[in-house]
Enzyme design. Structure first.
Site, PDB file in Angstrom:
ATOM      1  N   HIS A 169       0.825  -1.251  -0.061  1.00  0.00           N
ATOM      2  CA  HIS A 169       0.032  -0.041  -0.089  1.00  0.00           C
ATOM      3  C   HIS A 169       0.953   1.354   0.024  1.00  0.00           C
ATOM      4  O   HIS A 169       1.861   1.259   0.713  1.00  0.00           O
ATOM      5  CB  HIS A 169      -0.711  -0.144   1.176  1.00  0.00           C
ATOM      6  CG  HIS A 169      -2.133   0.937   1.198  1.00  0.00           C
ATOM      7  ND1 HIS A 169      -2.246   2.362   1.120  1.00  0.00           N
ATOM      8  CD2 HIS A 169      -3.356   0.562   0.600  1.00  0.00           C
ATOM      9  CE1 HIS A 169      -3.396   2.884   1.001  1.00  0.00           C
ATOM     10  NE2 HIS A 169      -3.822   1.833   0.501  1.00  0.00           N
TER      11      HIS A 169
ATOM     12  N   ASP B 274      -8.035  -5.046  -0.155  1.00  0.00           N
ATOM     13  CA  ASP B 274      -8.614  -5.810  -1.323  1.00  0.00           C
ATOM     14  C   ASP B 274      -8.203  -7.426  -1.250  1.00  0.00           C
ATOM     15  O   ASP B 274      -8.749  -8.328  -1.936  1.00  0.00           O
ATOM     16  CB  ASP B 274      -7.824  -5.349  -2.677  1.00  0.00           C
ATOM     17  CG  ASP B 274      -8.846  -4.002  -2.892  1.00  0.00           C
ATOM     18  OD1 ASP B 274      -9.759  -3.733  -2.626  1.00  0.00           O
ATOM     19  OD2 ASP B 274      -7.849  -2.936  -3.318  1.00  0.00           O
TER      20      ASP B 274
END
Ligand code: CMC
Length: 468
Positions: A315, A372
């Site tokens: 991320h 996700d």
């Protein structure tokens, strides 16, 4: 205190040019939390220089009071409330109210807000006709971009962006209609009739009803699935100045129509480095196929000559565990147990997570599973087709987009977004006539260079992507 005294107490950082000896004092701004910010607004005027920050890794593009993230500490808060508290104690529409208004609703405010959203869930009947113009095999995100953009042609009575009341009506319409449009995209793909929204159901229940019911038999929404759906919506509701939110702000900064701005956010979200990652996770798990092949793929992800990446890992902001992923992991366990799902891909996912969390490459780069990774797994277990995953993200993120759009329009510092560049092209050269160009033997150069290739689903390990 006089302006002069206030000015004297300001905190500055001095920028020094070691060639010319010139220096400039740049004010330092303090937020309520988070890194301080160097105010460079006068830099070009005073020095003739721009700053260079592709991917905005060190740039605060606006001031905002909506969401705070501390990526190092794994903290995500909306309007001061931690995501853990919100996911545990509230419903998605409470979070929507919070993001839009700044506070959690009172009883009366909650009822009024739920009533407003529920009574805006239907779309203009003509949208059905518009939607039927798409091919049946169109990706639902393509349909979402088109149909949400087209809402601007349907709701003319709420598009005076200078009127706060009309801005709020647009916000309500968008939050209310997104699940309806998402479910319509799915039904259209299946060739089933569109299912109209029901006012007696909650936001999450209504979405599941529009997705999975048919006119031929009664459909009972499972409370476990509705709760999981609601939690997924909460966890995706907002995430500060990520790529799609920044896109919405940039589009909106020109005074564009709100529905068109949200369509631009949907387009940005679709990419596999952003919201499209949940779909890419499932593609990756399918590609890996069996547990015994996981180690081979983890190795591939580390090879600098191989563009393949582990989707659902890493991320831009979180260099600690993504707090949303932690909550979803627990939720995934609950949903899978409740549904009694026995899917071999889940074994692959568990093995992938285990190896990646121990592997030096991933540990040293702080590449943890992100939201996700788990949302893809839960959504598959709930029966959503893979190509709908990013649509669900878009439905949830709409409140974040529209809250930022509203905040931007109410901000006195708001200007049209207009970044500058470091120009590396040709300097001025005389025009050459066609005959002269014909005689030239030099091969024409490619303007954009070689395609970097997003082969980890359009990716390249060296390519830097805008913040999540
Ligand atoms: N698999 C393998 N290597 C990776 C991965 C990955 N998923 N992510 C980053 N790296 C490596 C990258 O190769 C680089 O290595 P090196 O330092 O040796 O060059 C290093 O880690 C830093 O990567 P980066 O690309 O500079 O990091 P970034 O902050 O620009 O990108 C990211 C963040 C999310 C785009 C990236 O981690 C990624 O592509 N992840 C997979 C896609 C994904 O899951 N995206 C969803 C994000 S969460 C949902 C949302 O909020 O939108």
């Amino acid at each position: 205190m006089s302006d002069k005294q206030a000015d004297d107490q300001k905190h500055y950082m001095t920028l020094h040019d070691n060639v010319t000896g010139e220096s400039w004092d740049l004010p330092i701004l303090e937020g309520s939390e988070g890194p301080r910010v160097i105010d460079i607004r006068a830099l070009y005027r005073d020095s003739g220089m721009f700053t260079y920050d592709p991917g905005f890794t060190s740039t605060a593009s606006c001031q905002s009071s909506i969401t705070y993230i501390d990526g190092e500490a794994g903290i995500l808060r909306h309007r001061g409330y931690s995501i853990e508290d919100l996911a545990e104690n509230s419903e998605f529409l409470d979070v929507c109210y919070l993001l839009l208004h700044g506070n959690l609703p009172s009883n009366a405010e909650k009822s009024a807000f739920e009533h407003d959203i529920t009574h805006h869930t239907m779309v203009h009947e003509q949208i059905n006709t518009f939607l039927r113009g798409f091919r049946r095999d169109a990706h639902p995100m393509a349909i979402m971009c088109g149909v949400v953009g087209a809402l601007s042609a349907f709701y003319h009575d709420s598009t005076d962006i200078d009127d706060p009341q009309q801005r709020m009506i647009s916000a309500h319409r968008l939050i209310a209609k997104m699940p309806t449009i998402g479910a319509m995209a799915y039904k259209y793909y299946l060739g089933q009739p569109f299912v109209y929204p029901r006012n007696d159901l909650s936001y999450a229940e209504n979405f599941l009803h529009m997705m999975f019911s048919t006119p031929t038999e009664e459909y009972k929404v499972s409370p476990v699935l509705a709760k999981a759906m609601d939690k997924i919506f909460i966890l995706h509701a907002d995430h500060e100045q990520n790529a799609s939110t920044s896109t919405v702000r940039l589009a909106g900064s020109s005074g564009a129509n709100p529905f068109a701005c949200i369509a631009s956010g949907i387009a940005s979200l679709w990419g596999p480095a952003h919201g499209g990652a949940n779909e890419a996770v499932l593609k990756m798990l399918n590609e890996i196929g069996t547990k015994d092949r996981v180690a081979e793929f983890v190795k591939r992800a580390q090879d600098p000559d191989d563009d393949w990446r582990l989707m659902g890992f890493g991320h831009r902001v979180y260099k600690n565990y993504d707090p949303r992923a932690k909550i979803l992991k627990a939720s995934a366990d609950e949903v899978l147990a409740e549904l009694g799902v026995d899917d071999p891909l889940l074994e692959v996912a568990a093995e992938l997570e285990r190896i990646a969390l121990e592997d030096e490459y991933f540990v040293s780069r702080k590449l943890y599973p992100n939201v996700d990774f788990y949302s893809g797994i839960i959504l598959k277990a709930m029966g959503f087709p893979t190509n709908m995953f990013t649509v669900l993200f878009a439905i949830a993120r709409t409140v974040g987009w529209i809250s930022h759009w509203k905040e931007m329009l109410a901000d006195d510092h708001q200007k049209i977004g207009r970044p500058r560049q470091l120009y590396l092209g040709e300097t001025h050269r005389p025009f050459t006539q066609l005959e002269v160009r014909e005689q030239s033997t030099a091969p024409s150069s490619s303007v954009d260079g070689a395609n970097n290739g997003w082969s980890w689903l359009w990716g390249n390990k060296t390519r830097k992507i805008d913040n999540m």
